[in-house]
Motif scaffolding. Structure first.
Motif, PDB file in Angstrom:
ATOM      1  N   VAL A 168     -10.479  20.541  14.258  1.00 42.67           N
ATOM      2  CA  VAL A 168     -10.329  21.744  13.432  1.00 42.67           C
ATOM      3  C   VAL A 168      -9.452  21.446  12.222  1.00 42.67           C
ATOM      4  O   VAL A 168      -8.344  20.916  12.355  1.00 42.67           O
ATOM      5  N   TYR A 169      -9.968  21.787  11.058  1.00 46.06           N
ATOM      6  CA  TYR A 169      -9.209  21.698   9.810  1.00 46.06           C
ATOM      7  C   TYR A 169      -8.763  23.101   9.430  1.00 46.06           C
ATOM      8  O   TYR A 169      -9.571  24.043   9.397  1.00 46.06           O
ATOM      9  N   THR A 170      -7.461  23.257   9.163  1.00 47.61           N
ATOM     10  CA  THR A 170      -6.956  24.522   8.612  1.00 47.61           C
ATOM     11  C   THR A 170      -6.403  24.237   7.220  1.00 47.61           C
ATOM     12  O   THR A 170      -5.785  23.182   6.989  1.00 47.61           O
ATOM     13  N   PRO A 171      -6.626  25.129   6.265  1.00 47.15           N
ATOM     14  CA  PRO A 171      -6.257  24.838   4.874  1.00 47.15           C
ATOM     15  C   PRO A 171      -4.751  24.844   4.672  1.00 47.15           C
ATOM     16  O   PRO A 171      -3.984  25.365   5.498  1.00 47.15           O
ATOM     17  N   ALA A 172      -4.328  24.274   3.565  1.00 43.76           N
ATOM     18  CA  ALA A 172      -2.908  24.254   3.209  1.00 43.76           C
ATOM     19  C   ALA A 172      -2.348  25.674   3.216  1.00 43.76           C
ATOM     20  O   ALA A 172      -2.983  26.607   2.714  1.00 43.76           O
ATOM     21  N   GLY A 173      -1.187  25.848   3.822  1.00 42.41           N
ATOM     22  CA  GLY A 173      -0.547  27.158   3.874  1.00 42.41           C
ATOM     23  C   GLY A 173      -0.921  28.002   5.063  1.00 42.41           C
ATOM     24  O   GLY A 173      -0.354  29.089   5.253  1.00 42.41           O
ATOM     25  N   TYR A 174      -1.877  27.534   5.870  1.00 46.00           N
ATOM     26  CA  TYR A 174      -2.308  28.331   7.024  1.00 46.00           C
ATOM     27  C   TYR A 174      -1.143  28.679   7.934  1.00 46.00           C
ATOM     28  O   TYR A 174      -1.018  29.827   8.396  1.00 46.00           O
ATOM     29  N   GLU A 175      -0.265  27.712   8.203  1.00 46.05           N
ATOM     30  CA  GLU A 175       0.807  27.924   9.185  1.00 46.05           C
ATOM     31  C   GLU A 175       1.793  29.018   8.772  1.00 46.05           C
ATOM     32  O   GLU A 175       2.410  29.650   9.630  1.00 46.05           O
ATOM     33  N   THR A 176       1.948  29.241   7.486  1.00 46.68           N
ATOM     34  CA  THR A 176       2.973  30.185   7.023  1.00 46.68           C
ATOM     35  C   THR A 176       2.426  31.429   6.334  1.00 46.68           C
ATOM     36  O   THR A 176       3.177  32.369   6.066  1.00 46.68           O
ATOM     37  N   SER A 177       1.139  31.458   6.035  1.00 49.60           N
ATOM     38  CA  SER A 177       0.609  32.561   5.212  1.00 49.60           C
ATOM     39  C   SER A 177       0.483  33.879   5.958  1.00 49.60           C
ATOM     40  O   SER A 177       0.574  34.953   5.353  1.00 49.60           O
ATOM     41  N   GLY A 178       0.204  33.824   7.252  1.00 53.41           N
ATOM     42  CA  GLY A 178      -0.047  35.049   8.011  1.00 53.41           C
ATOM     43  C   GLY A 178      -1.412  35.644   7.752  1.00 53.41           C
ATOM     44  O   GLY A 178      -1.775  36.661   8.346  1.00 53.41           O
ATOM     45  N   LYS A 179      -2.202  35.016   6.889  1.00 54.27           N
ATOM     46  CA  LYS A 179      -3.522  35.539   6.535  1.00 54.27           C
ATOM     47  C   LYS A 179      -4.573  35.154   7.587  1.00 54.27           C
ATOM     48  O   LYS A 179      -4.369  34.259   8.392  1.00 54.27           O
ATOM     49  N   ARG A 180      -5.709  35.843   7.511  1.00 57.96           N
ATOM     50  CA  ARG A 180      -6.875  35.472   8.306  1.00 57.96           C
ATOM     51  C   ARG A 180      -7.883  34.772   7.400  1.00 57.96           C
ATOM     52  O   ARG A 180      -7.957  35.069   6.200  1.00 57.96           O
ATOM     53  N   TYR A 181      -8.658  33.862   7.979  1.00 58.20           N
ATOM     54  CA  TYR A 181      -9.524  33.002   7.176  1.00 58.20           C
ATOM     55  C   TYR A 181     -10.965  33.003   7.687  1.00 58.20           C
ATOM     56  O   TYR A 181     -11.211  33.150   8.890  1.00 58.20           O
ATOM     57  N   PRO A 182     -11.918  32.792   6.783  1.00 53.05           N
ATOM     58  CA  PRO A 182     -13.314  32.584   7.201  1.00 53.05           C
ATOM     59  C   PRO A 182     -13.435  31.230   7.894  1.00 53.05           C
ATOM     60  O   PRO A 182     -12.578  30.353   7.724  1.00 53.05           O
ATOM     61  N   VAL A 183     -14.518  31.050   8.651  1.00 46.80           N
ATOM     62  CA  VAL A 183     -14.689  29.827   9.433  1.00 46.80           C
ATOM     63  C   VAL A 183     -16.039  29.184   9.120  1.00 46.80           C
ATOM     64  O   VAL A 183     -17.082  29.844   9.132  1.00 46.80           O
ATOM     65  N   PHE A 184     -15.992  27.890   8.918  1.00 52.78           N
ATOM     66  CA  PHE A 184     -17.171  27.066   8.634  1.00 52.78           C
ATOM     67  C   PHE A 184     -17.336  26.072   9.785  1.00 52.78           C
ATOM     68  O   PHE A 184     -16.469  25.232  10.011  1.00 52.78           O
TER      69      PHE A 184
END
Length: 399
Positions: A168-184
């Motif tokens: 699994v790749y998570t984009p830069a800032g994932y750990e601290t952003s608190g945002k939700r992301y789309p998944v590919f």
């Protein structure tokens, strides 16, 4: 006392120098050497060799026949022996920007370049690699941009009755952003595994660079193991250091359509363990070759799961002999999928790819039914060069 300390330091430095010479065998041979004009010189010190050749995907191709069909394989070049048994070859023309692979053949024995520590495994073949930078190939490099995180994780598959591994790749800032992301969801081809796209496909570098350039949305990328009989990549499961292979006898043990039927378990695991936007609008699936076949079938088997579909060098087709619900009513499932109007249905293939006929037949069916899709055709055949291109073209179109 001070004089004694100086002597001890000098003796220690001499010892380290001799140790380094013993470790490395003297002055190193530079290989590959990339020149300012992008020609490349390869060298191998083999004073007792009779014949040394180079094989690589930058050389003129040759036809290779396999059980899967005929396709373009890497060519060969002869090295010339020089001083002190160092064999050498320089490309006659500059190489275009790309990630290239190669190895040596010494008196009939294939071997790695001992001067190049950078290598990649593709099924059971390990080759050295190097990058000629510029243009699209800059996306394959580690550049000074914010970097994402790559994780190897295990999930349980009740359908396949085993724990299985994915990347699994998570984009830069994932750990601290608190945002939700789309998944590919990005699927490999036959003989590959959950390591293929991250290593051969340069997924993390491509996504880091595209996101940093504002050309792609920050997204989570899930790279699965599509071999329904396999827990994980060779050497990464309880089976230990088994030799990687296609293993047709093991493939036969897997339930027909097992990977496709079990795919919702992967989606459920990802949605549970990551901050995802858990809906069709924010999910994509794509794959190369066998992964294209899987992506085609999974996306029409679960038409409310994915809004973006990418088929790289492959597609699915009718299979009237199958008893699996995955392959039954092919055109009916396809109609339901397109009636729900996916945001993108993307097909790409190389002009000389041995799967081109199947891709052409599938496109003909889509055209006859009036189903909208995008098509990209590139030079070359069934090769990673093309699949990296397709990823760089597909990812910016998502979400």
């Amino acid at each position: 006392m001070k004089k004694l300390s100086s002597i001890m330091v000098a003796l220690l430095m001499c010892s380290l120098t001799f140790a380094q010479q013993a470790l490395w065998g003297g002055a190193p041979v530079v290989s590959p050497e990339i020149h300012d004009d992008n020609t490349v010189t390869f060298r191998l010190k083999a004073p007792k060799a009779v014949k040394v050749q180079l094989t690589g995907d930058f050389l003129p191709t040759q036809k290779i026949t396999t059980p899967m069909g005929e396709f373009d394989g890497p060519g060969f070049a002869d090295l010339k022996e020089g001083k002190e048994g160092v064999w050498e070859f320089t490309t006659s023309t500059p190489l275009q920007p790309e990630l290239y692979s190669y190895s040596f053949i010494v008196d009939g024995l294939r071997m790695m370049d001992p001067s190049n520590v950078y290598a990649i495994r593709d099924v059971a073949t390990v080759t050295n690699v190097f990058i000629i930078g510029g243009e699209r190939a800059d996306l394959y490099k580690v550049n000074k941009v914010p970097h994402g995180t790559v994780r190897r994780m295990w999930y349980n598959s009740p359908t396949l009755d085993m724990d299985r591994r994915l990347t699994v790749y998570t984009p830069a800032g994932y750990e601290t952003s608190g945002k939700r992301y789309p998944v590919f969801y990005l699927l490999h081809g036959a003989g590959g595994d959950e390591e293929a796209w991250i290593n051969l496909g340069r997924t993390s570098q491509i996504l880091d660079n595209l996101i940093a350039q504002g050309k792609a949305q920050p997204m989570i990328v899930v790279m699965t193991n599509g071999n329904a009989w396999q827990e994980a990549a060779a050497g990464e499961s309880p089976k230990g250091f088994v030799a990687p292979s296609m293993r047709p006898e093991e493939r036969a043990k897997a339930p027909e359509g097992g990977f496709e039927l079990s795919f919702p378990e992967i989606v459920k695991f990802v949605d549970k363990n990551f901050r995802t936007l858990a809906n069709k609008k924010n999910r994509a699936i794509a794959g190369l070759s066998m992964g294209s076949f899987h992506s085609c079938n999974i996306s029409k088997l679960y038409p409310d799961m994915f809004n973006y579909v990418g088929l790289f060098s492959g597609a699915s087709a009718k299979n009237d002999k199958s008893t699996s619900p995955v392959y039954a009513d092919f055109e009916g499932k396809l109609k339901v999928q397109f009636d729900k109007k996916p945001a993108l249905y993307f097909i790409a293939c190389g002009k000389t790819d041995f799967v081109m006929k199947g891709v052409t037949d599938f496109r003909k069916l889509l055209d006859e039914k009036g189903y909208k899709y995008e098509y990209l055709e590139t030079d070359g055949g069934h090769i990673w060069k093309n699949w990296r291109i397709y990823l760089t073209e597909f990812a910016p179109k998502l979400f």
